[in-house]
Write a protein that holds these residues in place. Structure first.
Motif, short mmCIF file in Angstrom:
data_model
loop_
_atom_site.label_atom_id
_atom_site.label_comp_id
_atom_site.label_asym_id
_atom_site.label_seq_id
_atom_site.Cartn_x
_atom_site.Cartn_y
_atom_site.Cartn_z
N GLY A 19 1.11 -1.30 -0.15
CA GLY A 19 0.01 0.10 0.19
C GLY A 19 0.44 0.90 0.54
N ASP A 20 1.46 1.34 1.00
CA ASP A 20 3.13 2.60 0.76
C ASP A 20 3.55 2.51 -0.87
N CYS A 21 4.22 1.82 -1.49
CA CYS A 21 4.48 2.08 -2.54
C CYS A 21 3.32 2.61 -3.25
N PHE A 22 1.97 1.89 -3.57
CA PHE A 22 0.86 1.64 -4.25
C PHE A 22 0.79 3.72 -4.09
N LEU A 23 0.36 3.76 -2.80
CA LEU A 23 0.15 5.24 -2.68
C LEU A 23 1.32 6.66 -2.78
N MET A 24 2.66 5.64 -2.78
CA MET A 24 4.29 6.56 -2.92
C MET A 24 3.71 7.46 -4.43
N PHE A 25 3.89 6.55 -5.63
CA PHE A 25 3.54 7.44 -7.00
C PHE A 25 1.90 6.84 -7.87
N GLN A 26 0.67 7.06 -6.80
CA GLN A 26 -0.42 8.07 -6.91
C GLN A 26 -0.45 8.68 -7.94
N THR A 27 -0.03 9.90 -7.91
CA THR A 27 -0.46 11.11 -8.97
C THR A 27 -0.07 10.34 -10.51
N ALA A 28 1.08 8.93 -10.99
CA ALA A 28 1.51 8.92 -11.44
C ALA A 28 0.73 8.00 -12.20
N HIS A 29 -0.41 7.22 -11.82
CA HIS A 29 -1.11 6.97 -12.72
C HIS A 29 -2.76 6.64 -11.25
N PRO A 30 -4.11 7.65 -12.08
CA PRO A 30 -5.36 6.40 -11.17
C PRO A 30 -5.85 5.52 -9.82
N SER A 31 -5.24 4.26 -11.32
CA SER A 31 -5.55 3.55 -10.43
C SER A 31 -4.33 3.08 -9.19
N PHE A 32 -3.25 3.54 -9.40
CA PHE A 32 -2.56 3.43 -8.03
C PHE A 32 -3.13 3.88 -6.22
N PHE A 33 -4.13 4.16 -6.19
CA PHE A 33 -5.07 4.78 -5.81
C PHE A 33 -5.99 3.42 -5.41
N LEU A 34 -6.08 2.88 -5.42
CA LEU A 34 -7.15 1.86 -5.95
C LEU A 34 -6.61 0.98 -5.14
N LEU A 35 -4.98 0.57 -5.81
CA LEU A 35 -4.62 -0.69 -6.00
C LEU A 35 -4.06 -0.01 -3.81
N GLY A 36 -3.56 0.83 -3.67
CA GLY A 36 -3.09 0.68 -2.32
C GLY A 36 -4.00 1.14 -0.86
N LEU A 37 -5.61 1.33 -1.44
CA LEU A 37 -6.77 0.94 -0.49
C LEU A 37 -6.89 -0.68 -0.71
N ALA A 38 -6.55 -0.99 -1.83
CA ALA A 38 -6.94 -2.49 -1.88
C ALA A 38 -6.08 -3.29 -1.10
N SER A 39 -4.93 -3.12 -1.61
CA SER A 39 -3.75 -3.51 -0.22
C SER A 39 -3.80 -2.83 1.29
N PHE A 40 -4.05 -2.01 1.66
CA PHE A 40 -4.37 -1.89 2.87
C PHE A 40 -5.75 -2.31 3.55
#
Length: 237
Positions: free
Chosen positions: A76-97
């Motif tokens: 989750g930390d890694c996905f949220l670090m790069f959430q500005t690169a692609h909107p789906s990274f926020f959802l992946l981070g949310l799913a990870s947490f």
């Protein structure tokens, strides 16, 4: 506890401070740390996973599930670090947490079923407090969520359940482990609530400091609680 794990605590304080400096002044931190600033955030959970493995050797389902929760926290930390690169990274981070919280719930549930007869009153209070918070906060957020209504509703329910199961460990484990995990769960809920408010309602300048300080303390306390865990003998209360 601080003296007992002095070397690790010193190392974690360094990680804690550096991460807060990154959050408070990202531009300067990138100039000073160069690309190494990308390593600081993952070190939060990596250091805690190593600490947990060292002290428990991952013996038993409880330690394994807490380790899994930390691992998905790392994702989750890694996905949220790069959430500005692609909107789906926020959802992946949310799913990870979300998966991480489910693993914590599964770990805490092991202590609850050890003797589910005791501390019924405390369980009712936990259900009331965390349940009301979940409902009220979601109702407050709902007008701002757009297509995120269902994902946020599910996440709010799961993290509230994590708090309830942390509270349900009372009387079943030693007091130190219970208090560490309980405060860790509360801080995790606070961290996620601040993150949700900042993302969906009103972004504010110091949000990163508040989100990361509460998050780092939450993961630290849950890990310490897992290391200090000792089961009590079964008895009716």
């Amino acid at each position: 506890m601080l003296k007992k794990h002095l070397q690790f605590n010193f190392a974690f304080v360094i990680i804690f401070i550096v991460q807060l400096l990154v959050e408070s002044d990202p531009v300067t931190s990138k100039l000073v740390l160069l690309d190494f600033h990308y390593l600081v955030k993952p070190l939060i959970t990596i250091s805690l996973m190593l600490f947990l493995v060292y002290h428990t050797q991952l013996k038993g389902r409880f330690a394994k599930r807490v380790f899994g929760g930390l691992l998905f926290g790392l994702f989750g930390d890694c996905f949220l670090m790069f959430q500005t690169a692609h909107p789906s990274f926020f959802l992946l981070g949310l799913a990870s947490f979300l998966i991480g919280h489910l693993l914590y719930i599964m770990a805490f549930y092991l202590d609850y079923i050890w003797n589910s007869r005791i501390q019924k009153g405390y369980t009712r209070w936990a259900l009331a407090i965390f349940g009301v918070f979940c409902i009220v906060f979601y109702i407050y957020l709902r007008p701002y969520l757009a297509e995120m209504k269902i994902p946020v509703m599910v996440y709010a329910f799961v993290i509230s359940l994590m708090g309830i199961m942390a509270a349900n460990r009372k009387g079943r484990v030693n007091t130190l482990s219970f208090e560490l995990v309980m405060w860790g769960a509360v801080l995790f809920i606070i961290s996620d609530a601040i993150l949700a408010y900042n993302r969906f309602v009103l972004p504010f300048e110091t949000s990163g400091l508040w989100i990361m300080s509460t998050y780092m303390l939450a993961q630290y306390l849950i890990t310490m609680g897992a290391v200090e865990r000792k089961m009590k003998k079964k008895s009716a209360m």
